[in-house]
Design a protein around this motif. Structure first.
Motif, short mmCIF file in Angstrom:
data_model
loop_
_atom_site.label_atom_id
_atom_site.label_comp_id
_atom_site.label_asym_id
_atom_site.label_seq_id
_atom_site.Cartn_x
_atom_site.Cartn_y
_atom_site.Cartn_z
N ARG A 170 0.79 -1.23 0.00
CA ARG A 170 0.00 0.00 0.00
C ARG A 170 0.83 1.28 0.00
N LEU A 174 -0.21 3.22 -3.64
CA LEU A 174 -1.08 4.39 -3.56
C LEU A 174 -0.36 5.66 -4.02
N TYR A 223 -9.20 5.40 -3.27
CA TYR A 223 -8.15 5.09 -2.29
C TYR A 223 -8.59 3.97 -1.36
N LYS A 224 -9.79 4.10 -0.81
CA LYS A 224 -10.30 3.09 0.11
C LYS A 224 -10.51 1.75 -0.60
N SER A 226 -9.00 0.63 -3.29
CA SER A 226 -7.72 0.03 -3.67
C SER A 226 -7.08 -0.70 -2.49
N ILE A 227 -7.14 -0.09 -1.32
CA ILE A 227 -6.58 -0.71 -0.12
C ILE A 227 -7.26 -2.04 0.15
N ASN A 228 -8.57 -2.09 -0.04
CA ASN A 228 -9.35 -3.28 0.32
C ASN A 228 -9.40 -4.33 -0.78
N VAL A 231 -4.65 -4.00 -3.76
CA VAL A 231 -3.47 -3.77 -2.92
C VAL A 231 -3.43 -4.81 -1.80
N LYS A 232 -4.58 -5.10 -1.24
CA LYS A 232 -4.65 -6.15 -0.21
C LYS A 232 -4.24 -7.50 -0.79
N ARG A 247 4.25 -3.99 3.06
CA ARG A 247 3.62 -2.72 2.72
C ARG A 247 4.55 -1.82 1.91
#
Length: 331
Positions: A170, A174, A223-224, A226-228, A231-232, A247
Motif C-alpha cells: 500500500r 497508492l 483510495y479506500k 484500492s486498499i481493500n 493492494v490487499k 507494505r
C-alpha cells in the motif's frame, strides 16, 4: 490456434465473450477475492496462454450489492456537483450502473497448465512466457477442479508474473495511483479556467471547488477501494511467499534495480532484435506486462519494524514430495 505465440502479433481479446465468439474457447473471469492462498512448487507442463482483457480492478472484487451502494455514493456526489454548477461532471457520474464497469478491465494473460503433470492450474497473470519444464513456485487457491493462480515465479531467473494490477504494497501502490490523480485534478481544472474563462483567482477557486466536489470524493473512494482490493491481494501474495515488509514492496522499483545490476554484470542485453523480448524478460524501466524481477535476499530480510505477520491460514505445499495435496494442507 488462438494460444499466444509471444512474437508480438498475438491478439489481445476485448473480453471472454469476444474470445468465445472468435475462437470457441471458453474461459472464466478471475475469482476475486481469494480466501485462502497457498504456495505450490513443482515442474510446469502443458503451459498455454491467451491475452485478454478481464475484470481485475476494484469493482471486480465487489458484490452486486456493494456496487449498488457505491453507485448511490456517486449519485450523491453528482448531485452536489450539479448544484455547484458542474452539471457535465454530475451527468457523467450518473452513467455508471451496478455491473462491473469497463474501467475495471485490465489486459492480462489467461493461463492453463499442469504442475508435476497432475495438478491443474488456471488463472490470470502478466504476459510472461513460461515454458514446459520450468521449475516454478505458484501462489494459488484450491477449488473443486483446479488451483486458481494469482502469481507464478521462476526462481532460476528471479522473475515473478503476477495478477494485474498487483505489484506493490500500500505505501508504494497508492503513491503511484493517487499522486498522478491529484496532479491531473490540479492541472485539468487550471486548464479549464485558462481556456474557457477569465483566469482570475476567484474563478480559479470556484472551479477547484466545483470540480473538487465530485473529483476529490471519487479519489477518496478509489483510495479506500484500492486498499481493500488489489493492494490487499498484492500484500497477501507477498505474505504467502514469506516476503517481509510487504507494505513497502514495490516490484517496479525492485525490477528496475535488478535490471541495472544485470546490465552492470553484462547479463542483460539492451539490444531488442524482435518482439519476443517483451515476454521473456522484464523491461529496463521496471514496468511492463506485470512480470518483474525480484530480489529474494532483500525481500526475505527481517530487518524492518513495519512487518506484517504471515496469516495462520496460509499453508506451503511442495508437490514434488509426491504426497497427497489435501493431506498436506491439513498438516
Amino acid at each position: 490456434m488462438p494460444y499466444a505465440k509471444y512474437d508480438g502479433t498475438d491478439i489481445i481479446y476485448n473480453d471472454k465473450e469476444e474470445l468465445l465468439k472468435k475462437t470457441g474457447i471458453n474461459i472464466t473471469d478471475p475469482i476475486l477475492p481469494p480466501k485462502n492462498l497457498i504456495k505450490l512448487t513443482g515442474t510446469l507442463s502443458e503451459f498455454k496462454g491467451i491475452f485478454c482483457n478481464a475484470p481485475l480492478f476494484d469493482g471486480a472484487y465487489m458484490s452486486k450489492e456493494e456496487r449498488k451502494k457505491q453507485k448511490a455514493k456517486v449519485r450523491s456526489g453528482a448531485a452536489l456537483a450539479t448544484l455547484s454548477g458542474n452539471s457535465t461532471a454530475g451527468l457523467a457520474a450518473l452513467g455508471h450502473g451496478d455491473s462491473i464497469h469497463r474501467s475495471n478491465y485490465f489486459q492480462a494473460q489467461y493461463i492453463t497448465a499442469k504442475l508435476n503433470n497432475d495438478v491443474i492450474l488456471k488463472g490470470w497473470l502478466g504476459f510472461y512466457k513460461f515454458n514446459d519444464g520450468d521449475h516454478v513456485e505458484v501462489i494459488a487457491e484450491k477449488h473443486a477442479d483446479h488451483y486458481e493462480v494469482y502469481a507464478m515465479l521462476k526462481p532460476s531467473e528471479q522473475i515473478i508474473s503476477i495478477i494485474p494490477p498487483c505489484y506493490a504494497g500500500r505505501k508504494h501502490a497508492l503513491k503511484r495511483y493517487h499522486i498522478p490523480l491529484l496532479l491531473t485534478y490540479i492541472l485539468f481544472t487550471m486548464g479549464l479556467v485558462y481556456f474557457f474563462g477569465d483566469f482570475t483567482l476567484d474563478n480559479l477557486i470556484s472551479a477547484y471547488f466545483g470540480v473538487g466536489v465530485l473529483y476529490l470524493p471519487a479519489i477518496l473512494i478509489l483510495y479506500k477501494n484500492s486498499i481493500n482490493t488489489h493492494v490487499k491481494l498484492a500484500e497477501q501474495i507477498f505474505s504467502t511467499l514469506n516476503w517481509q515488509n510487504i507494505r513497502n514492496i514495490d516490484l517496479i522499483s525492485i525490477s528496475k534495480m535488478q535490471v541495472k545490476k544485470l546490465i552492470d554484470e553484462d547479463k542483460y542485453s539492451l539490444d531488442c532484435k524482435d518482439n519476443t523480448n517483451l515476454y521473456i524478460r522484464p523491461q529496463k524501466s521496471g514496468a511492463g506486462w506485470y512480470f518483474f524481477y525480484y530480489d529474494p535476499e532483500m525481500l526475505c530480510k527481517k530487518n524492518n519494524e513495519d512487518l506484517l505477520a504471515k496469516p495462520d491460514n496460509i499453508t506451503e505445499i511442495d508437490t514434488e514430495l509426491g504426497e497427497n495435496l489435501d493431506d498436506k494442507r491439513k498438516e
